[in-house]
Design an enzyme around this catalytic site. Structure first.
Site, PDB file in Angstrom:
ATOM      1  N   LYS A  78       0.849  -1.199   0.000  1.00 28.60           N
ATOM      2  CA  LYS A  78       0.000   0.000   0.000  1.00 28.60           C
ATOM      3  C   LYS A  78       0.882   1.246   0.000  1.00 28.60           C
ATOM      4  O   LYS A  78       1.881   1.304   0.728  1.00 28.60           O
ATOM      5  CB  LYS A  78      -0.893  -0.006   1.244  1.00 28.60           C
ATOM      6  N   SER A 153      -9.484   1.949   2.878  1.00 32.00           N
ATOM      7  CA  SER A 153      -8.619   2.629   1.942  1.00 32.00           C
ATOM      8  C   SER A 153      -7.572   1.728   1.273  1.00 32.00           C
ATOM      9  O   SER A 153      -6.945   2.162   0.300  1.00 32.00           O
ATOM     10  CB  SER A 153      -7.901   3.776   2.654  1.00 32.00           C
ATOM     11  N   SER A 177      -9.726  -0.180   7.121  1.00 27.12           N
ATOM     12  CA  SER A 177      -9.144  -0.110   5.779  1.00 27.12           C
ATOM     13  C   SER A 177      -8.463  -1.367   5.275  1.00 27.12           C
ATOM     14  O   SER A 177      -8.118  -1.432   4.097  1.00 27.12           O
ATOM     15  CB  SER A 177      -8.146   1.037   5.708  1.00 27.12           C
TER      16      SER A 177
END
Ligand code: GLN
Length: 485
Positions: A78, A153, A177
């Protein structure tokens, strides 16, 4: 055999036996990316040349008989985690050109194990969002239905794992997330206990909530990745020196003797019927495997959304003060004086959702309001923690939905922040309490969208979450279904 389809444990076995090489595996993953990335858009940055060189090194390590389970495994990271020499944007224009001079502890651990870094995945700006639509750069699409959000996210990491654009991935979770995008993309995600995994080099969103965790194609891989990334880190003051077990050991245990609580507050009005049914079926399947279930109550659950959306923006407003155009990141050089430069840099560099959070957070922390907002939210946070503590006096784990509905359509909630915030209703309480939470595929909606079961546990009891998830996975075939791309 399509090598890109492999899980970490399958690939690791083949690599160790030298039936495949990491160079072959990594090339297969990049071929796959070439084939489907134009539909998914999971990656903000790809580092093919570096990855191929890392794969070659990994093959040498394996050749010397020094491999670890992650050696030679292509991983997606990420883009909120610092990677030395690789652009780390946090999904924000303000860091569009930022290349860190050091790697986060988690990335360093992966590198030390000679894992291969494929690239950096898309996210909502600084992790603020539930759909990836708040990325400053692009929309990521759900591999199961390209017209839908992947969740957020960590949507890029979850979509990359689901679309086989990596073998394993890493995400971060502040309020859901990791768990929510994994639920929406049909993969496994674990938010560890706060303090279990180092936050060093993770760009801060809300420091009392942020955690790094695995995003994988199955539960065994989740255990393997946990073995690698957990542990005390002296450069993270919130890291806890708690011993790290071998998380794969727990995979061999059954469910007899484990008591699961079913919190009544999580079966709210408005819960999607297909989600409710899938969760019900999963609970039944687990009971059939020896799990004992009982009803429990977590009475302060209804305050979690309001509490989180004060605490997280408050911490974010303070953490994001550093992006002032002076030391690093975007600078609006054309501005007249210093105040103009601050204002223009931050207005141009931050997207609307981040600006909204900075405004809410600054207000909540301002003199005269601090006690009424941040102070009150902190008190309610304690009540939420106490709810869990009480439930865990008689239960080992709690079983709940991850999200109130399967993945929604792109654009559906974009103009309605409140409805977007409400989609975090089931993941926020565990974040506020700092307890671990795992999302495991437990069924599909009538439209063919994946649905995840959330398993919550006591602080530092990730083993039990992995154990329950593994037993469910072995008794069902949801994880072996793949999106058609
Ligand atoms: N969706 C939540 C938010 O917008 C949680 C995000 C996260 O866990 N990083 O804040």
């Amino acid at each position: 055999m399509d090598l890109y389809r492999l899980t970490i444990h399958e690939a690791s076995k083949l690599l160790k036996r030298r039936e495949i090489s990491s160079v072959e595996l990594t090339s297969a993953v990049f071929d796959r990316i070439e084939e489907v990335e134009n539909k998914i858009s999971a990656y903000l940055t790809l580092v093919k040349d570096r990855a191929m060189a890392e794969a070659e090194t990994a093959d040498n390590v394996i050749g010397r008989g020094e491999s670890k389970p992650l050696t030679g495994i292509p991983m997606a990271i990420k883009d909120l985690l610092c990677t030395e020499g690789i652009r780390t944007t946090c999904g924000s224009k303000i860091l569009a050109e930022f290349v860190p001079t050091y790697s986060s502890t988690v990335v360093k651990k992966l590198k030390d194990a000679h894992a291969v870094i494929v690239g950096k995945t898309n996210l909502d700006e600084f992790g603020m969002g539930s759909s990836n639509e708040h990325s400053a750069f692009m929309l990521t699409h759900n591999p199961w239905d390209l017209t839908r959000i992947p969740g957020g996210s960590s949507g890029g990491s979850a979509a990359a794992a689901a679309a086989d654009e990596c073998i394993g991935a890493v995400g971060t979770d502040t309020g859901g997330s990791i768990r929510q995008p994994c639920s929406h993309c049909g993969v496994v995600g674990l938010k560890p206990t706060y303090g279990r995994v180092s936050r060093f080099g993770l760009v801060a969103f809300a420091s009392s909530l942020d955690q790094v965790g695995p995003i994988t194609k199955d539960v065994t891989d989740c255990a393997l990745l946990m073995n690698e990334i957990c542990g005390y880190d002296s450069v993270d003051s919130t890291s806890v020196p708690h011993p790290v077990p071998d998380y794969t050991e727990t995979l061999r245990s059954g469910l007899n003797g484990i008591v699961a609580g079913i919190p009544k507050e999580y079966h709210v009005e408005g819960l999607d019927q297909d989600v409710s049914q899938a969760i019900g079926n999963a609970i039944k399947a687990l009971e059939g495997l020896g799990l004992t279930c009982k009803d429990v109550s977590l009475p302060h659950t209804e305050y979690a959304v309001a509490t989180y959306y004060l605490i997280a923006p408050a911490e974010a407003s303070s953490n994001l003060a550093r992006y002032d155009g002076v030391k690093y990141g975007l600078r609006d050089a054309a501005s007249g004086d210093l105040m103009d430069m601050y204002r223009n840099t931050r207005s141009k560099g931050f997207g609307p959702e981040v600006q909204r959070r900075i405004i809410i957070g600054t207000y909540a922390l301002s003199a005269g309001y601090y006690e009424a907002y941040y102070g009150k939210a902190s008190q309610v946070r304690t009540l939420i923690m106490q709810d869990f503590k009480k439930a865990f006096e008689t239960c080992d784990v709690l079983l709940t939905p991850v999200a109130p509905s399967p993945a929604f359509k792109l654009g559906e909630k974009l103009d309605d922040p409140l409805s977007m915030y409400l989609s975090d209703i089931f993941t926020l309480p565990a974040s506020l309490a700092g307890i671990p939470g795992l999302s495991v595929p437990c069924g599909f909606s009538r439209e063919g969208l994946p649905i995840g079961l959330q398993i919550l546990g006591k602080h530092f009891d990730e083993e039990k979450l992995i154990r329950v998830a593994y037993n469910l996975e072995q008794a069902t075939d949801h994880h072996s279904r793949k999106p058609k791309l």
